[in-house]
Design a protein around this motif. Structure first.
Motif, PDB file in Angstrom:
ATOM      1  N   ASN A 129      10.042   1.656  10.857  1.00  0.00           N
ATOM      2  CA  ASN A 129       9.144   0.652  11.185  1.00  0.00           C
ATOM      3  C   ASN A 129       8.906  -0.753  10.877  1.00  0.00           C
ATOM      4  N   GLY A 130      10.816  -1.552   9.917  1.00  0.00           N
ATOM      5  CA  GLY A 130      10.568  -2.894   9.753  1.00  0.00           C
ATOM      6  C   GLY A 130       8.471  -3.470   9.066  1.00  0.00           C
ATOM      7  N   GLY A 131       9.647  -4.319   8.184  1.00  0.00           N
ATOM      8  CA  GLY A 131       8.558  -4.554   7.297  1.00  0.00           C
ATOM      9  C   GLY A 131       9.615  -5.506   5.989  1.00  0.00           C
ATOM     10  N   ASN A 132       9.150  -6.145   5.401  1.00  0.00           N
ATOM     11  CA  ASN A 132       8.949  -6.778   4.687  1.00  0.00           C
ATOM     12  C   ASN A 132       9.222  -5.957   3.003  1.00  0.00           C
ATOM     13  N   LYS A 133      10.689  -6.450   2.616  1.00  0.00           N
ATOM     14  CA  LYS A 133      10.760  -5.962   1.678  1.00  0.00           C
ATOM     15  C   LYS A 133      10.251  -5.797   0.292  1.00  0.00           C
ATOM     16  N   LYS A 134       9.121  -7.086   0.223  1.00  0.00           N
ATOM     17  CA  LYS A 134       8.248  -7.575  -0.949  1.00  0.00           C
ATOM     18  C   LYS A 134       7.965  -6.534  -1.614  1.00  0.00           C
ATOM     19  N   LYS A 135       7.240  -6.231  -0.414  1.00  0.00           N
ATOM     20  CA  LYS A 135       5.653  -5.778  -0.667  1.00  0.00           C
ATOM     21  C   LYS A 135       6.555  -4.090  -1.482  1.00  0.00           C
ATOM     22  N   CYS A 136       7.522  -3.789  -1.669  1.00  0.00           N
ATOM     23  CA  CYS A 136       7.776  -2.563  -2.408  1.00  0.00           C
ATOM     24  C   CYS A 136       8.243  -3.026  -3.847  1.00  0.00           C
ATOM     25  N   LEU A 137       8.220  -4.171  -4.079  1.00  0.00           N
ATOM     26  CA  LEU A 137       8.283  -4.865  -5.212  1.00  0.00           C
ATOM     27  C   LEU A 137       6.834  -4.907  -6.572  1.00  0.00           C
ATOM     28  N   ARG A 138       6.322  -4.940  -5.432  1.00  0.00           N
ATOM     29  CA  ARG A 138       4.528  -5.347  -6.326  1.00  0.00           C
ATOM     30  C   ARG A 138       4.250  -3.945  -7.148  1.00  0.00           C
ATOM     31  N   ARG A 139       4.051  -4.230  -8.334  1.00  0.00           N
ATOM     32  CA  ARG A 139       3.235  -3.598  -9.203  1.00  0.00           C
ATOM     33  C   ARG A 139       2.316  -2.748  -8.609  1.00  0.00           C
ATOM     34  N   ARG A 140       2.171  -1.428  -8.359  1.00  0.00           N
ATOM     35  CA  ARG A 140       0.908  -1.000  -8.777  1.00  0.00           C
ATOM     36  C   ARG A 140      -0.461  -1.274  -9.653  1.00  0.00           C
ATOM     37  N   THR A 141      -1.243  -1.469  -8.461  1.00  0.00           N
ATOM     38  CA  THR A 141      -2.776  -2.436 -10.080  1.00  0.00           C
ATOM     39  C   THR A 141      -3.536  -0.414 -10.149  1.00  0.00           C
ATOM     40  N   ARG A 142      -3.626  -0.268 -11.288  1.00  0.00           N
ATOM     41  CA  ARG A 142      -4.426   1.247 -12.205  1.00  0.00           C
ATOM     42  C   ARG A 142      -6.192   0.623 -10.572  1.00  0.00           C
ATOM     43  N   LYS A 143      -6.401   2.218 -10.640  1.00  0.00           N
ATOM     44  CA  LYS A 143      -7.786   2.210  -9.733  1.00  0.00           C
ATOM     45  C   LYS A 143      -8.595   1.489 -11.659  1.00  0.00           C
ATOM     46  N   GLN A 144      -9.823   0.739 -10.464  1.00  0.00           N
ATOM     47  CA  GLN A 144     -11.052   0.613 -12.028  1.00  0.00           C
ATOM     48  C   GLN A 144     -12.376   2.079 -11.543  1.00  0.00           C
ATOM     49  N   ARG A 145     -12.557   2.267 -13.339  1.00  0.00           N
ATOM     50  CA  ARG A 145     -13.039   3.034 -12.974  1.00  0.00           C
ATOM     51  C   ARG A 145     -14.747   2.598 -13.071  1.00  0.00           C
ATOM     52  N   LYS A 146     -15.770   3.752 -11.711  1.00  0.00           N
ATOM     53  CA  LYS A 146     -16.904   3.082 -11.835  1.00  0.00           C
ATOM     54  C   LYS A 146     -17.469   2.038 -12.863  1.00  0.00           C
ATOM     55  N   ARG A 147     -18.585   1.766 -11.992  1.00  0.00           N
ATOM     56  CA  ARG A 147     -19.691   1.012 -13.263  1.00  0.00           C
ATOM     57  C   ARG A 147     -20.612   1.953 -13.064  1.00  0.00           C
ATOM     58  N   SER A 148     -21.446   2.348 -14.370  1.00  0.00           N
ATOM     59  CA  SER A 148     -23.366   2.808 -13.865  1.00  0.00           C
ATOM     60  C   SER A 148     -24.002   2.346 -12.943  1.00  0.00           C
TER      61      SER A 148
END
Length: 126
Positions: A98-117
């Motif tokens: 598809n084309g695109g920027n390979k810098k996006k691949c290097l970003r670290r995945r962030t963990r999903k935050q827990r839901k607050r009550s």
């Protein structure tokens, strides 16, 4: 019209020069004779600045991922079988399609935050 041996040799040399020039200008590709990565890391937790993928072919039976580390700018090989290698390989294939920027691949995945009550409230334990 007779041609002398001198004329023929000059014409042959001229033709040879043109042929060599055209061969040099044409795109030549570097094809490695063997795998570039004899040893690989399965998992790497360091930050990466760049990466290159060499697809499997006649020179090597596996995909090769060469990454550049942020800390010391050193190039190391990452295994395509590890979790980060699989993610980089998948992202690389997506970029090739598809084309695109390979810098996006290097970003670290962030963990999903827990839901607050509740909205804006933290859970407290008493």
């Amino acid at each position: 019209m007779k041609s002398s041996p001198y004329t023929r040799s000059v014409l042959l040399a001229f033709t040879l020069c043109i042929t060599l020039y055209k061969a040099q200008v044409g795109g030549s590709a570097f094809v490695p004779a063997r795998c570039s990565c004899p040893a690989t890391y399965t998992n790497m937790r360091l930050k990466l600045t760049d990466f290159t993928v060499i697809s499997k072919g006649s020179h090597c039976s596996a995909d090769e991922i060469i990454v550049r580390l942020e800390r010391n700018n050193k190039e190391v090989c990452l295994s395509p079988e590890g979790p980060r290698g699989k993610r980089l390989l998948k992202c690389w294939n997506r970029i090739q399609e598809n084309g695109g920027n390979k810098k996006k691949c290097l970003r670290r995945r962030t963990r999903k935050q827990r839901k607050r009550s509740g909205p804006g409230k933290r859970r407290t334990t008493s």
